[in-house]
Scaffold this motif. Structure first.
Motif, PDB file in Angstrom:
ATOM      1  N   ASP A 237       0.860  -1.185   0.000  1.00 54.34           N
ATOM      2  CA  ASP A 237       0.000   0.000   0.000  1.00 54.34           C
ATOM      3  C   ASP A 237       0.895   1.233   0.000  1.00 54.34           C
ATOM      4  O   ASP A 237       1.646   1.461   0.955  1.00 54.34           O
ATOM      5  CB  ASP A 237      -0.896  -0.026   1.248  1.00 54.34           C
ATOM      6  N   THR A 238       0.859   2.018  -1.072  1.00 58.18           N
ATOM      7  CA  THR A 238       1.686   3.211  -1.172  1.00 58.18           C
ATOM      8  C   THR A 238       0.808   4.455  -1.185  1.00 58.18           C
ATOM      9  O   THR A 238      -0.421   4.360  -1.248  1.00 58.18           O
ATOM     10  CB  THR A 238       2.551   3.185  -2.449  1.00 58.18           C
ATOM     11  N   ASN A 239       1.448   5.616  -1.138  1.00 54.71           N
ATOM     12  CA  ASN A 239       0.695   6.873  -1.102  1.00 54.71           C
ATOM     13  C   ASN A 239      -0.115   7.112  -2.367  1.00 54.71           C
ATOM     14  O   ASN A 239      -1.134   7.797  -2.343  1.00 54.71           O
ATOM     15  CB  ASN A 239       1.652   8.056  -0.879  1.00 54.71           C
ATOM     16  N   ASP A 240       0.367   6.571  -3.493  1.00 48.79           N
ATOM     17  CA  ASP A 240      -0.321   6.837  -4.762  1.00 48.79           C
ATOM     18  C   ASP A 240      -1.037   5.619  -5.333  1.00 48.79           C
ATOM     19  O   ASP A 240      -1.378   5.602  -6.518  1.00 48.79           O
ATOM     20  CB  ASP A 240       0.657   7.394  -5.794  1.00 48.79           C
ATOM     21  N   GLY A 241      -1.295   4.610  -4.508  1.00 46.14           N
ATOM     22  CA  GLY A 241      -2.073   3.471  -4.989  1.00 46.14           C
ATOM     23  C   GLY A 241      -1.667   2.156  -4.355  1.00 46.14           C
ATOM     24  O   GLY A 241      -0.715   2.082  -3.577  1.00 46.14           O
ATOM     25  N   LEU A 242      -2.422   1.109  -4.707  1.00 46.64           N
ATOM     26  CA  LEU A 242      -2.158  -0.238  -4.203  1.00 46.64           C
ATOM     27  C   LEU A 242      -1.442  -1.053  -5.276  1.00 46.64           C
ATOM     28  O   LEU A 242      -1.853  -1.053  -6.439  1.00 46.64           O
ATOM     29  CB  LEU A 242      -3.463  -0.941  -3.841  1.00 46.64           C
ATOM     30  N   TRP A 243      -0.384  -1.762  -4.875  1.00 50.14           N
ATOM     31  CA  TRP A 243       0.253  -2.721  -5.772  1.00 50.14           C
ATOM     32  C   TRP A 243      -0.338  -4.085  -5.493  1.00 50.14           C
ATOM     33  O   TRP A 243      -0.365  -4.537  -4.340  1.00 50.14           O
ATOM     34  CB  TRP A 243       1.753  -2.725  -5.549  1.00 50.14           C
ATOM     35  N   VAL A 244      -0.844  -4.739  -6.557  1.00 48.91           N
ATOM     36  CA  VAL A 244      -1.558  -6.002  -6.380  1.00 48.91           C
ATOM     37  C   VAL A 244      -1.103  -7.013  -7.419  1.00 48.91           C
ATOM     38  O   VAL A 244      -0.560  -6.663  -8.472  1.00 48.91           O
ATOM     39  CB  VAL A 244      -3.086  -5.801  -6.490  1.00 48.91           C
ATOM     40  N   THR A 245      -1.357  -8.289  -7.127  1.00 41.59           N
ATOM     41  CA  THR A 245      -1.184  -9.359  -8.105  1.00 41.59           C
ATOM     42  C   THR A 245      -2.546  -9.982  -8.380  1.00 41.59           C
ATOM     43  O   THR A 245      -3.480  -9.834  -7.595  1.00 41.59           O
ATOM     44  CB  THR A 245      -0.217 -10.438  -7.585  1.00 41.59           C
ATOM     45  N   GLY A 246      -2.656 -10.674  -9.520  1.00 41.36           N
ATOM     46  CA  GLY A 246      -3.911 -11.321  -9.883  1.00 41.36           C
ATOM     47  C   GLY A 246      -4.588 -10.697 -11.087  1.00 41.36           C
ATOM     48  O   GLY A 246      -5.666 -11.137 -11.495  1.00 41.36           O
ATOM     49  N   ILE A 247      -3.960  -9.662 -11.648  1.00 42.24           N
ATOM     50  CA  ILE A 247      -4.528  -8.974 -12.815  1.00 42.24           C
ATOM     51  C   ILE A 247      -3.590  -9.158 -14.003  1.00 42.24           C
ATOM     52  O   ILE A 247      -2.400  -8.850 -13.916  1.00 42.24           O
ATOM     53  CB  ILE A 247      -4.727  -7.475 -12.547  1.00 42.24           C
ATOM     54  N   ALA A 248      -4.105  -9.657 -15.110  1.00 42.42           N
ATOM     55  CA  ALA A 248      -3.280  -9.857 -16.307  1.00 42.42           C
ATOM     56  C   ALA A 248      -2.953  -8.513 -16.956  1.00 42.42           C
ATOM     57  O   ALA A 248      -3.665  -7.523 -16.764  1.00 42.42           O
ATOM     58  CB  ALA A 248      -4.012 -10.750 -17.308  1.00 42.42           C
ATOM     59  N   ASN A 249      -1.866  -8.490 -17.706  1.00 44.34           N
ATOM     60  CA  ASN A 249      -1.463  -7.273 -18.404  1.00 44.34           C
ATOM     61  C   ASN A 249      -2.535  -6.840 -19.411  1.00 44.34           C
ATOM     62  O   ASN A 249      -3.176  -7.674 -20.055  1.00 44.34           O
ATOM     63  CB  ASN A 249      -0.134  -7.508 -19.129  1.00 44.34           C
ATOM     64  N   GLN A 250      -2.730  -5.529 -19.517  1.00 43.68           N
ATOM     65  CA  GLN A 250      -3.674  -4.927 -20.462  1.00 43.68           C
ATOM     66  C   GLN A 250      -5.135  -5.302 -20.189  1.00 43.68           C
ATOM     67  O   GLN A 250      -5.969  -5.362 -21.094  1.00 43.68           O
ATOM     68  CB  GLN A 250      -3.318  -5.313 -21.909  1.00 43.68           C
ATOM     69  N   THR A 251      -5.457  -5.554 -18.941  1.00 42.65           N
ATOM     70  CA  THR A 251      -6.838  -5.852 -18.554  1.00 42.65           C
ATOM     71  C   THR A 251      -7.649  -4.564 -18.444  1.00 42.65           C
ATOM     72  O   THR A 251      -7.166  -3.561 -17.910  1.00 42.65           O
ATOM     73  CB  THR A 251      -6.877  -6.586 -17.198  1.00 42.65           C
ATOM     74  N   ASN A 252      -8.876  -4.570 -18.964  1.00 44.00           N
ATOM     75  CA  ASN A 252      -9.777  -3.419 -18.847  1.00 44.00           C
ATOM     76  C   ASN A 252     -10.496  -3.473 -17.504  1.00 44.00           C
ATOM     77  O   ASN A 252     -11.478  -4.197 -17.335  1.00 44.00           O
ATOM     78  CB  ASN A 252     -10.800  -3.416 -19.994  1.00 44.00           C
ATOM     79  N   LEU A 253      -9.991  -2.720 -16.548  1.00 48.00           N
ATOM     80  CA  LEU A 253     -10.604  -2.686 -15.219  1.00 48.00           C
ATOM     81  C   LEU A 253     -11.734  -1.668 -15.186  1.00 48.00           C
ATOM     82  O   LEU A 253     -11.621  -0.576 -15.763  1.00 48.00           O
ATOM     83  CB  LEU A 253      -9.559  -2.308 -14.165  1.00 48.00           C
ATOM     84  N   ILE A 254     -12.827  -2.015 -14.508  1.00 50.88           N
ATOM     85  CA  ILE A 254     -13.938  -1.077 -14.341  1.00 50.88           C
ATOM     86  C   ILE A 254     -13.564  -0.115 -13.220  1.00 50.88           C
ATOM     87  O   ILE A 254     -13.341  -0.520 -12.078  1.00 50.88           O
ATOM     88  CB  ILE A 254     -15.241  -1.814 -14.001  1.00 50.88           C
ATOM     89  N   THR A 255     -13.480   1.158 -13.554  1.00 45.82           N
ATOM     90  CA  THR A 255     -13.109   2.171 -12.569  1.00 45.82           C
ATOM     91  C   THR A 255     -14.303   2.973 -12.061  1.00 45.82           C
ATOM     92  O   THR A 255     -14.240   3.582 -11.005  1.00 45.82           O
ATOM     93  CB  THR A 255     -12.072   3.140 -13.163  1.00 45.82           C
ATOM     94  N   VAL A 256     -15.392   2.981 -12.829  1.00 45.92           N
ATOM     95  CA  VAL A 256     -16.640   3.640 -12.409  1.00 45.92           C
ATOM     96  C   VAL A 256     -17.801   2.725 -12.762  1.00 45.92           C
ATOM     97  O   VAL A 256     -17.922   2.273 -13.897  1.00 45.92           O
ATOM     98  CB  VAL A 256     -16.835   4.999 -13.115  1.00 45.92           C
ATOM     99  N   GLY A 257     -18.629   2.431 -11.763  1.00 46.87           N
ATOM    100  CA  GLY A 257     -19.809   1.599 -12.002  1.00 46.87           C
ATOM    101  C   GLY A 257     -19.639   0.147 -11.624  1.00 46.87           C
ATOM    102  O   GLY A 257     -20.549  -0.661 -11.828  1.00 46.87           O
ATOM    103  N   GLN A 258     -18.490  -0.214 -11.026  1.00 50.57           N
ATOM    104  CA  GLN A 258     -18.250  -1.622 -10.706  1.00 50.57           C
ATOM    105  C   GLN A 258     -19.211  -2.174  -9.657  1.00 50.57           C
ATOM    106  O   GLN A 258     -19.449  -3.381  -9.587  1.00 50.57           O
ATOM    107  CB  GLN A 258     -16.793  -1.834 -10.243  1.00 50.57           C
ATOM    108  N   GLY A 259     -19.781  -1.293  -8.869  1.00 49.41           N
ATOM    109  CA  GLY A 259     -20.710  -1.742  -7.833  1.00 49.41           C
ATOM    110  C   GLY A 259     -22.132  -1.944  -8.327  1.00 49.41           C
ATOM    111  O   GLY A 259     -22.986  -2.416  -7.575  1.00 49.41           O
ATOM    112  N   PHE A 260     -22.390  -1.612  -9.601  1.00 49.64           N
ATOM    113  CA  PHE A 260     -23.762  -1.692 -10.132  1.00 49.64           C
ATOM    114  C   PHE A 260     -23.920  -2.779 -11.189  1.00 49.64           C
ATOM    115  O   PHE A 260     -24.954  -2.840 -11.852  1.00 49.64           O
ATOM    116  CB  PHE A 260     -24.168  -0.342 -10.733  1.00 49.64           C
ATOM    117  N   VAL A 261     -22.911  -3.613 -11.341  1.00 56.28           N
ATOM    118  CA  VAL A 261     -22.980  -4.690 -12.336  1.00 56.28           C
ATOM    119  C   VAL A 261     -22.668  -6.022 -11.662  1.00 56.28           C
ATOM    120  O   VAL A 261     -22.116  -6.073 -10.561  1.00 56.28           O
ATOM    121  CB  VAL A 261     -21.995  -4.441 -13.502  1.00 56.28           C
ATOM    122  N   GLU A 262     -23.036  -7.100 -12.354  1.00 57.94           N
ATOM    123  CA  GLU A 262     -22.823  -8.442 -11.821  1.00 57.94           C
ATOM    124  C   GLU A 262     -21.895  -9.220 -12.747  1.00 57.94           C
ATOM    125  O   GLU A 262     -21.747  -8.893 -13.936  1.00 57.94           O
ATOM    126  CB  GLU A 262     -24.167  -9.182 -11.702  1.00 57.94           C
TER     127      GLU A 262
END
Length: 275
Positions: A237-262
């Motif tokens: 956990d850094t000041n400018d974001g979280l470093w994580v594993t489990g996401i493939a390169n060039q994945t389209n992450l939902i940044t707005v609206g992720q809580g309203f879809v299934e």
């Protein structure tokens, strides 16, 4: 008639699209990142030796005082006695006089003449939790920030193979050059170990969510505009974001609206860079 058919199909397609939930996506890139492990640490001298008198006698003036630096074999205490071959108590190594008997005092055989500590090098010691020890290796880079504000750079010189029975932690050490004795014995600091690089993605904490099973993760949009849940592991956990594993390169992450879809839902997407 053909033209009318195309218009009807186009209207149906627009109606279907209007019924789809809209989300904003951003492409996430995997990069090599060195996760850090932050630990409490303290400095300890290489040696701390009490120098004993080998005979009895009065301590004579010798120009060595508490707080002085002395060389190996330098005379620490000179005793006024008959046994001349035992009148001098010498330093066993180059070090710092922590305590010394003042002239005029009387020493008996076996009493302490002085306490000398070796401060160069000095060793910082920390304890690594068993959950993190698999990422810690000999010679990895470390940064130590002392409580006084100074930051020191070094490498791990020792990584224990045996856990402490009481704490289940593993001892690690980093040796520091300390020729001028600036780093004091027992001073504390924060040791940050830079572990080996791994592929990871940096994300905003705001896109995190929990699955129905309680797993931490993010939502992505896969081929066919289908929503998918991706379990992730936070590695730093850094000041400018979280470093994580489990996401493939060039994945389209939902940044707005992720809580309203299934999961499995088809959605409309807008790219964050286009907004």
């Amino acid at each position: 008639m053909i033209s009318g058919q195309f218009v009807q199909e186009s209207e149906q397609e627009e109606k279907i699209n209007d019924e789809l939930t809209s989300v904003v996506v951003s492409k996430s890139e995997s990069v090599f990142f060195s996760p850090s492990i932050k630990l409490n640490s303290s400095a300890t001298s290489e040696k701390r030796v009490t120098i004993l008198a080998k005979t009895s006698g009065e301590v004579m003036p010798n120009n060595v005082s508490q707080g002085d630096w002395v060389e190996k074999d330098q005379v620490l205490c000179r005793l006024g006695v008959v046994e001349l071959n035992r009148t001098e108590v010498k330093a066993p190594f180059k070090g710092y006089i922590e305590r010394i008997v003042k002239p005029g005092n009387y020493l008996t055989r076996g009493q302490a003449c002085a306490v000398i500590i070796e401060l160069d090098p000095i060793t910082f010691i920390a304890e690594v939790p068993e959950t993190e020890i698999k990422r810690v290796l000999l010679n990895q880079k470390v940064f130590i920030t002392l409580v006084t504000g100074e930051t020191i750079e070094s490498n791990l010189s020792f990584v224990s193979k045996s856990a402490s029975p009481s704490t289940r932690t593993f001892r690690v050490e980093a040796k520091i050059s300390n020729a001028n004795g600036k780093i004091r014995d027992g001073i504390t600091g924060t040791m940050v170990i830079r572990t080996n690089k791994i592929l990871a993605n940096k994300i905003s904490p705001s896109i995190l969510l929990l699955s129905d099973k309680g797993n931490l993760g993010v939502r992505s949009v896969e081929e066919g505009n289908i929503v998918k849940f991706l379990p992730i592991k936070i590695i730093e956990d850094t000041n400018d974001g979280l470093w994580v594993t489990g996401i493939a390169n060039q994945t389209n992450l939902i940044t707005v609206g992720q809580g309203f879809v299934e999961n499995g839902e088809i959605v409309k997407t807008a790219d964050l860079s286009d907004l």
